[in-house]
Scaffold this motif. Structure first.
Motif, short mmCIF file in Angstrom:
data_model
loop_
_atom_site.label_atom_id
_atom_site.label_comp_id
_atom_site.label_asym_id
_atom_site.label_seq_id
_atom_site.Cartn_x
_atom_site.Cartn_y
_atom_site.Cartn_z
N ALA A 27 0.90 -1.12 -0.19
CA ALA A 27 -0.24 0.19 -0.01
C ALA A 27 0.88 1.22 -0.02
CB ALA A 27 -0.86 0.08 1.12
N LEU A 28 0.50 2.36 -0.56
CA LEU A 28 1.10 3.67 -0.72
C LEU A 28 1.45 4.16 0.92
CD1 LEU A 28 -0.79 5.65 -3.14
CD2 LEU A 28 1.64 4.63 -3.43
N GLY A 29 0.43 3.93 1.68
CA GLY A 29 0.87 4.21 3.09
C GLY A 29 1.83 3.40 3.85
N GLY A 38 5.48 6.88 10.71
CA GLY A 38 4.63 7.86 10.18
C GLY A 38 5.38 8.77 9.27
N ILE A 39 6.80 8.78 9.26
CA ILE A 39 7.36 9.94 8.58
C ILE A 39 7.80 9.44 7.25
CG2 ILE A 39 9.70 10.83 8.62
CD1 ILE A 39 10.03 10.42 11.52
N GLY A 51 -0.92 13.29 -8.63
CA GLY A 51 -1.16 12.51 -7.22
C GLY A 51 -0.05 12.54 -6.42
N TRP A 52 1.05 13.10 -6.35
CA TRP A 52 2.14 13.43 -5.58
C TRP A 52 1.62 13.57 -4.26
CZ3 TRP A 52 7.38 13.21 -4.21
CH2 TRP A 52 7.78 13.88 -3.33
N ALA A 53 1.05 14.62 -4.17
CA ALA A 53 0.41 15.53 -2.74
C ALA A 53 -0.62 14.67 -2.30
CB ALA A 53 0.05 16.78 -3.01
N GLU A 72 -1.09 13.73 1.90
CA GLU A 72 -2.29 14.11 2.39
C GLU A 72 -3.25 12.71 3.06
OE1 GLU A 72 -4.45 15.76 -0.81
OE2 GLU A 72 -3.58 17.79 -0.77
N ASN A 73 -3.24 11.76 2.34
CA ASN A 73 -3.78 10.56 2.89
C ASN A 73 -3.12 9.96 3.96
OD1 ASN A 73 -5.85 10.66 0.92
ND2 ASN A 73 -4.79 9.16 -0.45
N GLY A 74 -1.71 10.22 4.12
CA GLY A 74 -0.78 9.68 5.30
C GLY A 74 -0.42 8.23 5.24
N PRO A 75 0.12 7.85 6.28
CA PRO A 75 0.63 6.41 6.58
C PRO A 75 -0.66 5.39 6.63
CG PRO A 75 1.09 7.70 8.43
CD PRO A 75 0.60 8.64 7.38
N ASP A 76 -1.65 5.88 7.48
CA ASP A 76 -2.98 5.11 7.69
C ASP A 76 -4.06 5.08 6.88
OD1 ASP A 76 -1.68 4.82 10.44
OD2 ASP A 76 -2.50 6.74 11.01
#
Length: 527
Positions: A139-141, A149-150, A203-205, A209-213
């Motif tokens: 997954a991206l996260g 989370g960094i 889609g970069w940002a 914005e969606n973050g690790p979770d």
């Protein structure tokens, strides 16, 4: 009569919503039909799998490779980690209707194709009898962020520049950009970097914005635990996704009354695993013994599990770095005992705790962040930097094998509203090289967190020789591998203002900073 052509290229099969998706099929002689089918679904171009498909065909398997939706010859729009479950299920249903299919599927893939393999197994658990999972990017996260989370800034930038927001990959663009603009990732705010990365990247940002979770399509831990497929998990000690390979090995099928067969192979490799041409990673040479014929290993394992031999077996083949030998067994990590190494205020690292409390300080300036080094590369050139504290042991009197996940208990404080702690365990070799063994990270905030903090480090299996020294290193950044903290309390991805932080690391007899190592108690690894 002419022999039938073994390759059927540029077939079109409908995805879950009818979108035509392109695939190639390679088949053994019709007299061998029906046969099991190895299935790969990739965003990186199915033409790169022609030789691989021929290998499977020669060994009696059908091989199907498909471009995922919106990539290369497949219609639609690619949204990473979306549509893969439905499209994989549609492909499986098509294969199961073919005269050459015996109803047994092998979901096969590495990196992003590892995700599509597990998605297929989750959607068609009765048909997928085995999964071959290589460094899965689930997954991206989970791929673009540390467990802390960094954001993995350099990885996110490189992958997005070359792979995302387009129908085809832009191979070589990352190297070109950073050769011409080596300080490109210094730009703030991070969210605006897409405008400077040399490609249109809408889609970069959104990933940040969606973050690790952010929820992913792939099977979660509970679903993974209930999958009935046998699974071969392959990873590399220098791959940032080695945690995923180990997590899948431990969880897949674990909730079933009779757990399916599973195998684990971890070698001295990066993300390209055992397919890289050399045996050196950075400044560490692993020798020819670090090579494995992964193709032959996969075929042998699949024939055994599909044939019903060794049903329910668990087997591991793990390379012990330093000893440069393979450890085999039924599980990993092996039995171990905790060895605690305590930080002392004079900069030493010792099995005994400090006799009195003491503080060690350093300054972290995000305008001059502590730099990253590539995996395996000697860190000695950074030893003179003062934006770190280091605790170093005396030379080991005897070899020591560490296998598992080290842990650092950090007792520390910062003058900053928010800050990062980068924790690194290094080996200082007898010839003076400083080689990272494991690392971890943590973000802390005043008023929200209270130490001491427990930081899990990356896994490893290594034998340190007599004469080497252990070093615990603490810094405030690992840039550009990780997006830096700004020390202001502002969002690190949207802020531009910077503040210098005074960092304090506490040592002492009761709750001082310490490194906890899982020291293996078993015999030497199997040659």
């Amino acid at each position: 009569m002419n022999a039938p052509v073994p390759v059927r290229a540029n077939e079109r099969v409908a995805g879950w919503d009818g979108t035509p998706l392109a695939l190639d099929v390679q088949l053994p002689e019709p007299g061998a039909w029906p046969v099991p089918t190895v299935v790969t679904r990739t965003p990186y171009g199915r033409s790169g799998h022609l030789a691989e498909g021929a290998g499977w065909r020669r060994r009696g398997f059908a091989y199907v490779v498909q471009d995922v939706r919106g990539r290369y010859d497949s219609d639609g729009t690619w949204q990473p980690y979306h549509n893969e479950r439905g499209d994989g299920a549609a492909l499986a249903d098509w294969i199961l209707k073919q005269p050459w299919s015996d109803g047994r599927l092998v979901a096969y893939g590495g990196s992003y194709a590892g995700h599509t393999a597990w998605a297929l197994a989750a959607e068609r658990p009765k048909a997928v009898r085995a999964v071959v999972s290589m460094g899965p990017s689930m997954a991206l996260g989970r791929t673009k962020f540390e467990r802390s989370g960094i954001l993995r800034l350099a990885e996110h930038a490189a992958w997005w520049v070359e792979r995302a927001d387009g129908r085809t990959s832009r191979d070589g663009l990352t190297a070109l950009l950073f050769r011409e603009c080596p300080e490109l990732l210094d730009h703030l705010p991070v969210m605006d970097l897409a405008d400077r990365l040399g490609a249109r990247l809408p889609g970069w940002a959104r990933v940040i914005e969606n973050g690790p979770d952010h929820r992913a399509e792939g099977p979660d831990t509970s679903e993974l635990a209930h999958l009935p497929a046998a699974a071969l998990h392959i990873g590399g000690w220098y791959d940032l996704l080695v945690d995923e390979a180990l997590e899948h090995f431990h969880h897949a099928g674990s909730a079933l009354p009779r757990r399916p067969s599973r195998a684990l192979v971890i070698g001295p490799w990066g993300h390209d695993l055992g397919y890289a041409p050399g045996t050196r990673i950075g400044d560490r040479e692993h020798g020819p013994q670090g090579r494995l014929d992964l193709g032959a290993l996969q075929v042998d394992w699949l024939r055994r599990v599909l044939g019903g031999t060794g049903r329910g077996a668990s087997e591991t083949t793990v390379f012990t770095v330093g000893a440069d030998r393979w450890r085999t067994g039924a599980s990993w990590p092996p039995p171990s005992t905790e060895a605690v190494w305590h930080a002392h205020p004079d900069g030493t690292l010792a099995p005994q705790a400090a006799s009195a409390d003491g503080d060690v300080r350093f300054r972290y300036d995000p305008a001059d962040p502590h730099p990253s080094r590539a995996p395996g590369v000697d860190r000695a050139p950074l030893a003179a930097r003062r934006d770190a504290v280091r605790f170093t042991s005396t030379a080991l009197e005897a070899p020591m094998t560490v296998a598992g996940n080290p842990v650092v208990v950090l007792n520390a404080d910062s003058s900053a509203v928010s800050t990062d702690w980068i924790v690194r365990w290094n080996e200082i070799t007898a010839d003076g090289r400083r080689l990272e063994l494991a690392h971890g990270s943590l973000e802390t905030r005043h008023g929200r967190d209270a130490g001491p903090y427990t930081i899990g480090l990356t896994p490893l299996d290594i034998t340190l020789p007599a004469g080497s020294r252990l070093q615990l290193e603490l810094t405030g950044s690992d840039f550009p591998r990780l997006a830096r903290s700004l020390n202001t309390g502002a969002d690190r991805y949207r802020g531009t203002a910077l503040a210098v932080a005074e960092q304090t690391v506490r040592t002492g007899p009761l709750d001082g900073t310490r490194l906890i190592l899982p020291v293996a108690t078993t015999e030497e690894p199997t040659p």
